[in-house]
Structure formats: structure tokens, C-alpha cells
Design an enzyme around this catalytic site. Structure first.
Site, PDB file in Angstrom:
ATOM      1  N   LYS A  70      -9.279   8.606   2.370  1.00 37.73           N
ATOM      2  CA  LYS A  70      -9.831   7.238   2.310  1.00 37.73           C
ATOM      3  C   LYS A  70     -11.235   7.191   2.887  1.00 37.73           C
ATOM      4  O   LYS A  70     -11.999   6.268   2.604  1.00 37.73           O
ATOM      5  CB  LYS A  70      -8.920   6.253   3.044  1.00 37.73           C
ATOM      6  CG  LYS A  70      -7.590   5.980   2.357  1.00 37.73           C
ATOM      7  CD  LYS A  70      -6.805   4.910   3.093  1.00 37.73           C
ATOM      8  CE  LYS A  70      -5.456   4.619   2.448  1.00 37.73           C
ATOM      9  NZ  LYS A  70      -4.462   5.679   2.667  1.00 37.73           N
ATOM     10  N   HIS A  86      -2.295   8.473   5.967  1.00 37.74           N
ATOM     11  CA  HIS A  86      -2.682   7.161   5.445  1.00 37.74           C
ATOM     12  C   HIS A  86      -4.118   6.887   5.873  1.00 37.74           C
ATOM     13  O   HIS A  86      -4.937   6.488   5.051  1.00 37.74           O
ATOM     14  CB  HIS A  86      -1.725   6.085   5.964  1.00 37.74           C
ATOM     15  CG  HIS A  86      -1.964   4.734   5.385  1.00 37.74           C
ATOM     16  ND1 HIS A  86      -1.757   4.454   4.048  1.00 37.74           N
ATOM     17  CD2 HIS A  86      -2.407   3.581   5.945  1.00 37.74           C
ATOM     18  CE1 HIS A  86      -2.057   3.185   3.816  1.00 37.74           C
ATOM     19  NE2 HIS A  86      -2.462   2.629   4.952  1.00 37.74           N
ATOM     20  N   HIS A 105      -9.822   2.634   0.122  1.00 38.73           N
ATOM     21  CA  HIS A 105      -8.397   2.285   0.128  1.00 38.73           C
ATOM     22  C   HIS A 105      -8.107   1.413  -1.090  1.00 38.73           C
ATOM     23  O   HIS A 105      -8.403   0.214  -1.094  1.00 38.73           O
ATOM     24  CB  HIS A 105      -8.067   1.548   1.420  1.00 38.73           C
ATOM     25  CG  HIS A 105      -6.607   1.288   1.632  1.00 38.73           C
ATOM     26  ND1 HIS A 105      -5.641   1.609   0.689  1.00 38.73           N
ATOM     27  CD2 HIS A 105      -5.938   0.733   2.676  1.00 38.73           C
ATOM     28  CE1 HIS A 105      -4.454   1.248   1.151  1.00 38.73           C
ATOM     29  NE2 HIS A 105      -4.606   0.727   2.347  1.00 38.73           N
ATOM     30  N   GLU A 123      -0.162   5.939  13.363  1.00 39.46           N
ATOM     31  CA  GLU A 123       0.159   7.118  12.553  1.00 39.46           C
ATOM     32  C   GLU A 123       0.148   8.393  13.391  1.00 39.46           C
ATOM     33  O   GLU A 123       1.015   9.256  13.256  1.00 39.46           O
ATOM     34  CB  GLU A 123      -0.890   7.200  11.440  1.00 39.46           C
ATOM     35  CG  GLU A 123      -0.545   8.090  10.318  1.00 39.46           C
ATOM     36  CD  GLU A 123      -1.534   7.960   9.177  1.00 39.46           C
ATOM     37  OE1 GLU A 123      -1.274   8.591   8.151  1.00 39.46           O
ATOM     38  OE2 GLU A 123      -2.554   7.257   9.302  1.00 39.46           O
ATOM     39  N   PHE A 164       1.323  -3.320   3.972  1.00 38.81           N
ATOM     40  CA  PHE A 164       1.551  -4.666   4.469  1.00 38.81           C
ATOM     41  C   PHE A 164       2.971  -5.096   4.105  1.00 38.81           C
ATOM     42  O   PHE A 164       3.452  -4.808   3.004  1.00 38.81           O
ATOM     43  CB  PHE A 164       0.556  -5.646   3.846  1.00 38.81           C
ATOM     44  CG  PHE A 164      -0.805  -5.633   4.487  1.00 38.81           C
ATOM     45  CD1 PHE A 164      -1.097  -4.790   5.549  1.00 38.81           C
ATOM     46  CD2 PHE A 164      -1.805  -6.477   4.031  1.00 38.81           C
ATOM     47  CE1 PHE A 164      -2.348  -4.783   6.144  1.00 38.81           C
ATOM     48  CE2 PHE A 164      -3.060  -6.481   4.616  1.00 38.81           C
ATOM     49  CZ  PHE A 164      -3.343  -5.640   5.671  1.00 38.81           C
ATOM     50  N   CYS A 206       0.795  -1.222   0.000  1.00 35.64           N
ATOM     51  CA  CYS A 206       0.000   0.000   0.000  1.00 35.64           C
ATOM     52  C   CYS A 206       0.830   1.276   0.000  1.00 35.64           C
ATOM     53  O   CYS A 206       0.264   2.380   0.044  1.00 35.64           O
ATOM     54  CB  CYS A 206      -0.972  -0.021   1.168  1.00 35.64           C
ATOM     55  SG  CYS A 206      -2.113  -1.418   1.063  1.00 35.64           S
TER      56      CYS A 206
END
Length: 427
Positions: free
Chosen positions: A347, A315, A352, A326, A411, A175
Site C-alpha cells: 500500500k 495490511h 489502499h 497488526e 471496517f 477491506c
């Protein structure tokens, strides 16, 4: 050939192309994310009833209406189609005459997390007779199956479209692919390997296999009864992300190259860094140390102080662990300035889209600089006490934006940070 990290070679964005949920093209994308409306809905691409999470952010994308030929549509996976259409918009927006540019000094970088997932799954269903045959019959497969198998076909398609004969690469870092692809393109220009890069990312992962995989680890939201409000970054009731799709592609140029042709400049890619947490496939340490290190390193690369950041494009996936991780990273890297800086997650509105979202978020960041507007975090009604920064809830905010920090987590433990800065209009 210029030396590596040649500080005289600055890299700027001169063209943008976006295909995102809620509207096609840059203008529709910007209108959606500044209105606070969401494009998340019940999955329509297939019957989602067997799955735990049945919501997604789908693009209303018609390749025929976008001018792709029947042969191109047959040859290209949906993700490749999205990238080519975005590349076309970005090149047109840049005003760059590709025939007047040295093709050997023009390159392509395309980021993707999951490649041609939709086409691969469709073809597997056919050749295995719906999964009933262990030994599959390749005779039933389309001739372009190899193109679906190798994500490098995405870079090839964009290179064919643009006539680029310089470096052509696919970046696949989960991502963070969308940030890392643009970061790599910037590096190729800085080191002198190219003057122009067509770079960004694409993913079209809304397929049963992807939904099943995220169901298995409970990463996606089960809020199926209210799709429009299912993506809730930083909210105390958040319970997972909403899968999306889309693409954003940019024209990046060496600053002097852009100046000589009188190009409009959206922003300079002033800093970039990436780190790995070497910790867990999907888990994040709560202290945010690796992301904080990426942010600090990007600031060093840009020679900027934390106080110069006017907006953080987060993110903000809407999972419990990401949003806390975050938030901690912003405090760790920016100190008290983190509390004075607006933060938001788009998002909440466009979902996402895995590898693509980093580039879509770069587009949002650059447009925030251009228009002096910070997009909101939709669906944020009750802030998690551990997420105690200014997340711009529900309504966009007018603000002069000189420098944006955009970050991503992927990931595998990938953490990336990019700084985008105003350059003062035309090059």
C-alpha cells in the site's frame, strides 16, 4: 458431490490478472512494487481542492485501449471494467480453454467494498441537478442505473465473459473483500461445487463522496504537498492511508484438474480464515487478538507451523492504529518467528483500493513466491518504536519464499488471513 472440507481437493492458482496504479497488467505491477517506486499522486479525476486529503493512487486505465466496446463501457462501472479486463488477462495467463471446461463446474466470485461508487455518484449528480433537487428526476438517469445499484452485476459481467454457469457470487466485507472472495472460491472448489473459479476483487472508489467520507473520520493522509511519499506504513510519521483503485482476478483450479491439463501453478491457497472483532465500526483493539486468531486458524487449516512462513504481506494501511494492531497480531500468533520474518506493505506504493487491495496483495504474494523477491515498504525512513519487526524498508529483498501469509483488516471489524504456498512449478 464431495464432502465439505475434502482434504483431497487442493486448490491452486494457475492464472493472474492485475490492473493497479503505476502500470497495467501483471508485469508492470510487479516491476513497480519491486522497484520501490510509488504510484500515489494528486487526484486528477475531479477537483480535489475542497477536501482535506487530496492524494490517491489512480490507475492509468483506458477502457477503449483495453478493447472494451462502447456498449460495454456505457453498461459497466469502472470497477466492473477493471474486473473484466483482469479476468481476461488471468484466463489467458492460465492457458485454460474455457470452451473445453464444463460451464456448470466453473464459477465466479468477485469481491468489492463499495460497488459502482463512481457511476452512482455521477448519476445522482445528474438526476438531482447537482444536488439542488430533493425529488430527483429518474428520466435523466442512464438505463443501466440498476446495474450500478446492485454489485451482483460485477459477478454477472465476469461470468458472461468467461461463460461460467456455476456459482456466481459477490463478497462485500469491506477491506477484506479481496481476501474473502478468493477464500470463498477456494471453499467452493474444496467442497466439490466447482473445479474452476474465476475469483478476485475490484474497486474504483476515487470519487468525491468517498474522499469526503474518509475526510470526515480523518482516516486518509493530509500529506498533500508530497503525494509520492504520502503513504508511509509503519513509519513514525504516518498519518493515514492513501485511497487507491484497481483489481486483481485469478484462475483457481482443483489441483488434479490443473495437473491433468499440464497447467503452470503459481501457488496453492493452503490456508484461510476470517474473524470479526465485534467491537467497533472502524476501531481496532491494540492487542491484535482477532487478527492473531485468524492467523492461527489459517495455519491450522493449512496444517503449517508458524516457522514455515517466509514472508508476511501486511495490511499495512499507514494509519496509526492499524500498523500497531497488526504488529501485535503477528507477535501474538507467530511468537519469536515474527521477529525473523520479513514483513512489507505494498500500500506504500499502490495505495489502499479498499475491497480490491486484498486480491492485489494476493497477486504480490504469489509473485514473491514465483520470483524469490520480497517487495519493500516504500517511504519507511523512521520506524515507529511500537512497530519493531523487519518491514523491508525502501528496497526489495531477494529471498526464497515458500509460504506467504497475507492479512487484511476491514471496517466493520473484519480480520482475514490467507496462506499461499509453493507447489513446485507445473502441476
Amino acid at each position: 458431490m464431495h464432502s465439505r472440507h475434502d482434504d483431497t481437493r487442493r486448490v491452486v492458482i494457475t492464472g493472474i490478472g492485475v490492473m493497479a496504479p503505476g502500470g497495467n497488467g501483471v508485469k508492470a505491477f510487479w516491476e513497480l512494487i519491486t522497484s520501490g517506486r510509488t504510484a500515489t499522486r494528486t487526484i486528477s479525476f475531479f477537483d480535489p481542492s475542497p477536501f482535506r486529503s487530496r492524494v490517491a493512487a489512480e490507475c492509468d486505465f483506458d477502457p477503449v485501449a483495453e478493447g472494451l466496446s462502447p456498449q460495454e463501457i456505457r453498461r459497466m462501472d469502472r470497477a466492473a471494467q477493471l474486473a473484466v479486463v483482469c479476468a481476461r488477462e488471468a484466463v489467458a495467463d492460465s492457458g485454460l480453454d474455457l470452451s473445453a471446461v464444463d460451464p456448470h463446474r466453473t464459477g465466479v466470485v468477485v469481491g468489492t467494498a463499495v460497488g459502482a461508487t463512481m457511476s452512482l455518484e455521477r448519476e445522482y449528480v445528474v438526476v438531482s441537478d447537482g444536488g439542488r433537487q430533493w425529488l430527483t428526476d429518474h428520466g435523466y438517469a442512464v438505463p443501466h442505473l440498476y446495474d450500478y445499484l446492485v454489485p451482483s452485476s460485477f459477478a454477472r459481467e465476469v461470468a458472461w465473459f468467461t461463460g461460467a454457469e456455476g456459482p456466481a457470487t459477490v463478497v462485500s466485507t469491506g477491506c477484506t473483500s479481496g481476501l474473502d472472495a478468493v477464500g470463498h472460491a477456494r471453499e467452493l472448489i474444496r467442497e466439490g461445487a466447482a473445479d474452476v473459479m474465476v475469483a478476485g476483487a475490484t474497486d474504483a472508489p476515487i470519487s468525491p463522496i468517498t474522499v469526503a467520507c474518509f475526510d470526515a473520520i480523518k482516516a486518509t493522509t493530509p500529506r498533500n504537498d508530497d503525494p509520492a511519499h504520502a503513504s508511509r506504513p509503519f513509519d513514525s510519521s504516518r498519518d493515514g492511508f492513501v485511497l487507491g483503485e484497481g483489481s486483481a482476478i485469478f484462475v483457481l483450479e482443483e489441483f488434479e484438474h490443473a495437473r491433468r491439463r499440464g497447467a503452470q501453478v503459481y501457488a496453492e491457497v493452503s490456508g484461510f480464515a476470517s474473524r470479526s472483532n465485534a467491537f467497533h465500526m472502524t476501531g481496532l483493539r491494540p492487542d491484535g487478538r482477532e487478527m492473531a486468531e485468524a492467523i492461527r486458524s489459517a495455519l491450522d487449516d493449512a496444517r503449517l507451523a508458524p516457522e514455515t512462513i517466509d514472508y508476511i504481506n501486511a495490511h499495512g494501511s499507514g494509519t496509526k492504529q492499524n500498523d500497531r494492531h497488526e504488529t501485535a497480531a503477528f507477535k501474538r500468533s507467530l511468537g519469536d518467528h515474527a521477529y525473523r520474518t520479513p514483513v512489507s506493505s505494498i500500500k506504500s506504493m499502490v495505495g489502499h483500493s479498499l475491497g480490491a487491495i486484498g486480491s492485489i496483495e494476493i497477486a504480490a504474494s504469489v509473485l514473491a513466491i514465483r520470483h524469490g523477491v520480497v517487495p519493500p515498504t516504500a517511504n519507511l525512513h523512521e520506524r515507529d518504536p511500537e512497530c519493531d519487526l523487519d518491514y523491508v524498508p525502501l528496497v526489495a529483498r531477494e529471498r526464497r519464499v515458500g509460504t506467504v501469509l497475507s492479512v487484511g483488516s476491514g471496517f466493520g471489524g473484519f480480520q482475514s488471513a490467507m496462506l499461499l504456498s509453493r507447489t513446485g512449478g507445473a502441476a
